[in-house]
Design a protein around this motif. Structure first.
Motif, PDB file in Angstrom:
ATOM      1  N   LEU A   1       0.859  -1.181   0.000  1.00 31.65           N
ATOM      2  CA  LEU A   1       0.000   0.000   0.000  1.00 31.65           C
ATOM      3  C   LEU A   1       0.894   1.230   0.000  1.00 31.65           C
ATOM      4  CD1 LEU A   1      -2.762  -0.718   2.703  1.00 31.65           C
ATOM      5  CD2 LEU A   1      -3.119  -0.532   0.237  1.00 31.65           C
ATOM      6  N   ARG A   2       0.368   2.324  -0.544  1.00 33.31           N
ATOM      7  CA  ARG A   2       1.068   3.599  -0.441  1.00 33.31           C
ATOM      8  C   ARG A   2       0.151   4.605   0.231  1.00 33.31           C
ATOM      9  NH1 ARG A   2       3.496   7.753  -4.975  1.00 33.31           N
ATOM     10  NH2 ARG A   2       1.262   8.145  -5.315  1.00 33.31           N
ATOM     11  N   LEU A   3       0.575   5.096   1.359  1.00 35.62           N
ATOM     12  CA  LEU A   3      -0.167   6.120   2.068  1.00 35.62           C
ATOM     13  C   LEU A   3       0.302   7.500   1.616  1.00 35.62           C
ATOM     14  CD1 LEU A   3      -0.138   4.706   5.715  1.00 35.62           C
ATOM     15  CD2 LEU A   3      -1.692   4.167   3.822  1.00 35.62           C
ATOM     16  N   SER A   4      -0.647   8.428   1.571  1.00 32.08           N
ATOM     17  CA  SER A   4      -0.340   9.808   1.222  1.00 32.08           C
ATOM     18  C   SER A   4      -0.832  10.729   2.323  1.00 32.08           C
ATOM     19  CB  SER A   4      -1.027  10.202  -0.091  1.00 32.08           C
ATOM     20  OG  SER A   4      -0.613   9.384  -1.158  1.00 32.08           O
ATOM     21  N   CYS A   5      -0.119  11.811   2.518  1.00 26.55           N
ATOM     22  CA  CYS A   5      -0.521  12.837   3.481  1.00 26.55           C
ATOM     23  C   CYS A   5      -0.326  14.189   2.812  1.00 26.55           C
ATOM     24  CB  CYS A   5       0.313  12.738   4.745  1.00 26.55           C
ATOM     25  SG  CYS A   5       0.068  14.090   5.923  1.00 26.55           S
ATOM     26  N   VAL A   6      -1.437  14.852   2.541  1.00 29.02           N
ATOM     27  CA  VAL A   6      -1.394  16.171   1.921  1.00 29.02           C
ATOM     28  C   VAL A   6      -1.455  17.236   3.000  1.00 29.02           C
ATOM     29  CG1 VAL A   6      -2.501  17.736   0.319  1.00 29.02           C
ATOM     30  CG2 VAL A   6      -2.468  15.287  -0.172  1.00 29.02           C
ATOM     31  N   VAL A   7      -0.536  18.179   2.925  1.00 25.37           N
ATOM     32  CA  VAL A   7      -0.480  19.288   3.880  1.00 25.37           C
ATOM     33  C   VAL A   7      -1.039  20.532   3.208  1.00 25.37           C
ATOM     34  CG1 VAL A   7       1.005  20.683   5.365  1.00 25.37           C
ATOM     35  CG2 VAL A   7       1.557  18.266   4.949  1.00 25.37           C
ATOM     36  N   SER A   8      -2.043  21.122   3.814  1.00 27.71           N
ATOM     37  CA  SER A   8      -2.647  22.325   3.249  1.00 27.71           C
ATOM     38  C   SER A   8      -2.756  23.402   4.327  1.00 27.71           C
ATOM     39  CB  SER A   8      -4.032  22.011   2.674  1.00 27.71           C
ATOM     40  OG  SER A   8      -4.909  21.575   3.695  1.00 27.71           O
ATOM     41  N   GLY A   9      -3.057  24.618   3.894  1.00 24.50           N
ATOM     42  CA  GLY A   9      -3.223  25.719   4.833  1.00 24.50           C
ATOM     43  C   GLY A   9      -1.934  26.375   5.244  1.00 24.50           C
ATOM     44  N   SER A  10      -0.844  25.913   4.660  1.00 20.37           N
ATOM     45  CA  SER A  10       0.460  26.465   5.001  1.00 20.37           C
ATOM     46  C   SER A  10       1.422  26.092   3.892  1.00 20.37           C
ATOM     47  CB  SER A  10       0.947  25.904   6.332  1.00 20.37           C
ATOM     48  OG  SER A  10       2.269  26.330   6.607  1.00 20.37           O
TER      49      SER A  10
END
Length: 115
Positions: free
Chosen positions: A18-27
């Protein structure tokens, strides 16, 4: 206000990936360290892998050689590639950002490894 959103979890058979993703927004996508943690029922949250702004990585012994953490600055995203998954990898996986002495968490994504 910074927001971290994880995705990519699911049900996978032992030995799968599996490949997990984490998107950072607001900064802006700046960080001192980005990390992936996990928490199984009845256990404490534990560090799985981390990457610094200079690209240095570290991994928990139980995932070395199987998991890889990486970032895509253009997409403000940190990834966790998970290979050779085992039933004991089952947990909720959380993304964490450390920047300027402040930490931020995502809501988590469930990973279940089962046949």
């Amino acid at each position: 206000q910074v927001r971290l959103v994880e995705s990519g979890g699911g049900l996978v058979q032992p030995g799968g990936s599996l490949r997990l993703s984490c998107v950072v927004s607001g900064s802006i996508f700046s960080f001192n360290r980005m990390g992936w943690y996990r928490q199984a029922p009845g256990t404490q949250r534990e560090l799985v892998a981390a990457i610094t702004s200079s690209g240095s990585t570290n991994y928990a012994d139980f995932v070395k050689g199987r998991f890889t953490i990486s970032t895509d600055n253009a997409k403000s995203t940190v990834y966790l590639q998970m290979n050779s998954l085992k039933p004991e990898d089952t947990a909720v996986y959380y993304c964490h950002r450390l920047y300027g002495g402040y930490g931020s968490w995502g809501q988590g994504t469930q990973v279940t490894v089962s046949s």
